[in-house]
Each structure stands twice: as C-alpha cells, then as structure tokens.
Motif scaffolding. Structure first.
Motif, PDB file in Angstrom:
ATOM      1  N   GLU A 233       0.827  -1.192   0.000  1.00  7.58           N
ATOM      2  CA  GLU A 233       0.000   0.000   0.000  1.00  7.58           C
ATOM      3  C   GLU A 233       0.869   1.253   0.000  1.00  7.58           C
ATOM      4  O   GLU A 233       1.729   1.441   0.847  1.00  7.58           O
ATOM      5  N   GLY A 234       0.668   2.093  -1.036  1.00  5.73           N
ATOM      6  CA  GLY A 234       1.407   3.344  -1.150  1.00  5.73           C
ATOM      7  C   GLY A 234       2.705   3.255  -1.929  1.00  5.73           C
ATOM      8  O   GLY A 234       3.267   4.276  -2.310  1.00  5.73           O
TER       9      GLY A 234
ATOM     10  N   ASN B   2       3.563   7.087  -1.709  1.00  4.08           N
ATOM     11  CA  ASN B   2       2.636   8.122  -1.241  1.00  4.08           C
ATOM     12  C   ASN B   2       1.996   7.650   0.053  1.00  4.08           C
ATOM     13  O   ASN B   2       1.508   6.528   0.135  1.00  4.08           O
ATOM     14  N   LYS B   3       2.009   8.535   1.068  1.00  2.79           N
ATOM     15  CA  LYS B   3       1.396   8.184   2.355  1.00  2.79           C
ATOM     16  C   LYS B   3       0.790   9.444   2.945  1.00  2.79           C
ATOM     17  O   LYS B   3       1.430  10.497   2.999  1.00  2.79           O
ATOM     18  N   GLN B   4      -0.452   9.322   3.388  1.00  2.00           N
ATOM     19  CA  GLN B   4      -1.122  10.416   4.085  1.00  2.00           C
ATOM     20  C   GLN B   4      -0.718  10.293   5.552  1.00  2.00           C
ATOM     21  O   GLN B   4      -1.069   9.324   6.228  1.00  2.00           O
ATOM     22  N   LEU B   5       0.064  11.265   6.060  1.00  2.37           N
ATOM     23  CA  LEU B   5       0.566  11.190   7.429  1.00  2.37           C
ATOM     24  C   LEU B   5      -0.510  11.576   8.440  1.00  2.37           C
ATOM     25  O   LEU B   5      -0.625  10.956   9.492  1.00  2.37           O
ATOM     26  N   ASN B   6      -1.263  12.612   8.165  1.00  2.00           N
ATOM     27  CA  ASN B   6      -2.419  13.011   8.975  1.00  2.00           C
ATOM     28  C   ASN B   6      -3.315  13.846   8.072  1.00  2.00           C
ATOM     29  O   ASN B   6      -3.081  13.936   6.874  1.00  2.00           O
ATOM     30  N   SER B   7      -4.285  14.490   8.640  1.00  2.28           N
ATOM     31  CA  SER B   7      -5.233  15.237   7.812  1.00  2.28           C
ATOM     32  C   SER B   7      -4.597  16.450   7.141  1.00  2.28           C
ATOM     33  O   SER B   7      -5.107  16.945   6.149  1.00  2.28           O
ATOM     34  N   ASP B   8      -3.468  16.918   7.640  1.00  6.58           N
ATOM     35  CA  ASP B   8      -2.826  18.106   7.072  1.00  6.58           C
ATOM     36  C   ASP B   8      -1.582  17.796   6.240  1.00  6.58           C
ATOM     37  O   ASP B   8      -1.158  18.626   5.445  1.00  6.58           O
ATOM     38  N   PHE B   9      -0.959  16.653   6.435  1.00  3.70           N
ATOM     39  CA  PHE B   9       0.321  16.365   5.804  1.00  3.70           C
ATOM     40  C   PHE B   9       0.293  15.021   5.072  1.00  3.70           C
ATOM     41  O   PHE B   9      -0.301  14.057   5.551  1.00  3.70           O
ATOM     42  N   SER B  10       1.003  15.030   3.925  1.00  5.84           N
ATOM     43  CA  SER B  10       1.213  13.780   3.193  1.00  5.84           C
ATOM     44  C   SER B  10       2.668  13.744   2.734  1.00  5.84           C
ATOM     45  O   SER B  10       3.351  14.769   2.672  1.00  5.84           O
TER      46      SER B  10
ATOM     47  N   GLY C   8       5.197  12.284  -0.340  1.00  8.02           N
ATOM     48  CA  GLY C   8       5.309  11.722  -1.690  1.00  8.02           C
ATOM     49  C   GLY C   8       6.770  11.670  -2.085  1.00  8.02           C
ATOM     50  O   GLY C   8       7.466  12.676  -2.014  1.00  8.02           O
TER      51      GLY C   8
END
Length: 186
Positions: free
Chosen positions: A66-67, A119-127, A129
């Motif tokens: 995943e990612g 690609n990984k969404q770290l939290n609602s504000d940060f990702s 790539g």
C-alpha cells in the motif's frame, strides 16, 4: 505571365534531348537562365523517398504494498529511409551537367524508465510523496550516401556507376547514450 502551359508540357524536351524553357539566356543560347521549364522538373529532375517507421511502447505498473508502486516503461522507435535524387543533364540544377544521388539510413531509439513512487497520508494536514527513478536513452544510426560527380557517362541512365569522375560516397555511424537518475520528495 503569358505562358501556354500546354506548349511547355508538350515541348519541354526537344528531339535532340535538349530542354526548352521560356526563360532563355539569349537567342543563340536557349539554355535556361534562371528557371527550368516546370515540366522538366516534373518529368526529368525528380526525387523519390520511402520511409518505414515502427513505434512501440510497453508500460507495466505493480503495487508492491500500500502506497509503494513500481513502474517500468519501455519505448522503441525505428526508422528506415531510402531515397534518390535525379537532376537531368541540361537542366539548370547542378550546373547543367546532371546529377544522381542515392542514400539510406537506419535509426533506432530505445527509452527505458524505472520509477518507484511512495505516497502516504501522514495526517489530515500532511502527506509524503517520494519518487525515485532511473532512465536510459540509446540512439543509434547508420547513414549511407553516394552520388555522381562530374555528370553522366550516358545521359538518362541514373546510377552512381554512370558517374564521369569518381563518385561521392559517404557513410557515418552514430551512437548516443544517456543515463540518468532522479529523485523527488514533497
């Protein structure tokens, strides 16, 4: 201009092999001054060109986890080309002596690219790539050309072997290789 195109077409070449034109040097020198009769160019001074091209692409993509995605892209383009150019003796082209040229080429270009994308969404504000990649390009070509020199030994026989002087001959081989690596993060 007040030219009769039917006369130019029907009488572009005299029975003795000389070409006619409306644009003569003088009353005693009927060779063309600036331009050939257009039908001399259409019927006697012609060029032929033949090309064959192949273009192919292969793309593969695989999600490792995943990612994390790996992708491979390969492209090949090949082109073969042959051609002839004829300028008849007596036409204004090639200083009235005539010329024949023949040539060919073969070129191949190969492109290869390998990418790893994460690609990984770290939290609602940060990702996060990240892209890592390798790329190569390999271009090869072979070119051959030969032409008459000094006119023809026999007018109207269009072949390099009909050259009055030693023919002009050329050959070249080229190769260009690029290798690159790249990375990006955001």
């Amino acid at each position: 201009r007040q030219l009769d195109m039917d006369l130019l077409r029907n009488y572009y070449k005299l029975p003795n092999g000389n070409f006619t034109t409306w644009n003569i040097n003088s009353p005693t020198d009927i060779s063309p001054l600036y331009w050939n009769n257009p039908f001399t160019d259409a019927y006697e001074s012609v060029s032929f060109d033949e090309r064959e091209t192949f273009f192919g692409t292969l793309n593969l993509e695989y999600e490792i986890m995943e990612g994390l995605v790996a992708s491979v892209a390969m492209t090949r383009e090949t082109q073969s080309r042959t051609g002839q150019t004829r300028h008849s003796k007596g036409s204004i082209t090639e200083s009235f002596i005539g010329r024949f040229g023949q040539g060919g080429s073969q070129t191949t270009e190969d492109y290869r690219r390998l990418n790893l994308r994460y690609n990984k969404q770290l939290n609602s504000d940060f990702s996060l790539g990240v892209i890592l990649g390798l790329e190569t390009m390999d271009r090869q070509g072979e070119f051959l050309f030969a032409s008459t020199n000094g006119g023809f030994t026999f007018p109207g026989y269009y072949a390099v072997a009909a050259s009055v002087a030693r023919p002009n001959v050329g050959q070249s081989n080229t190769r260009l290789i690029h290798r690159s690596a790249f990375a990006s993060a955001n």
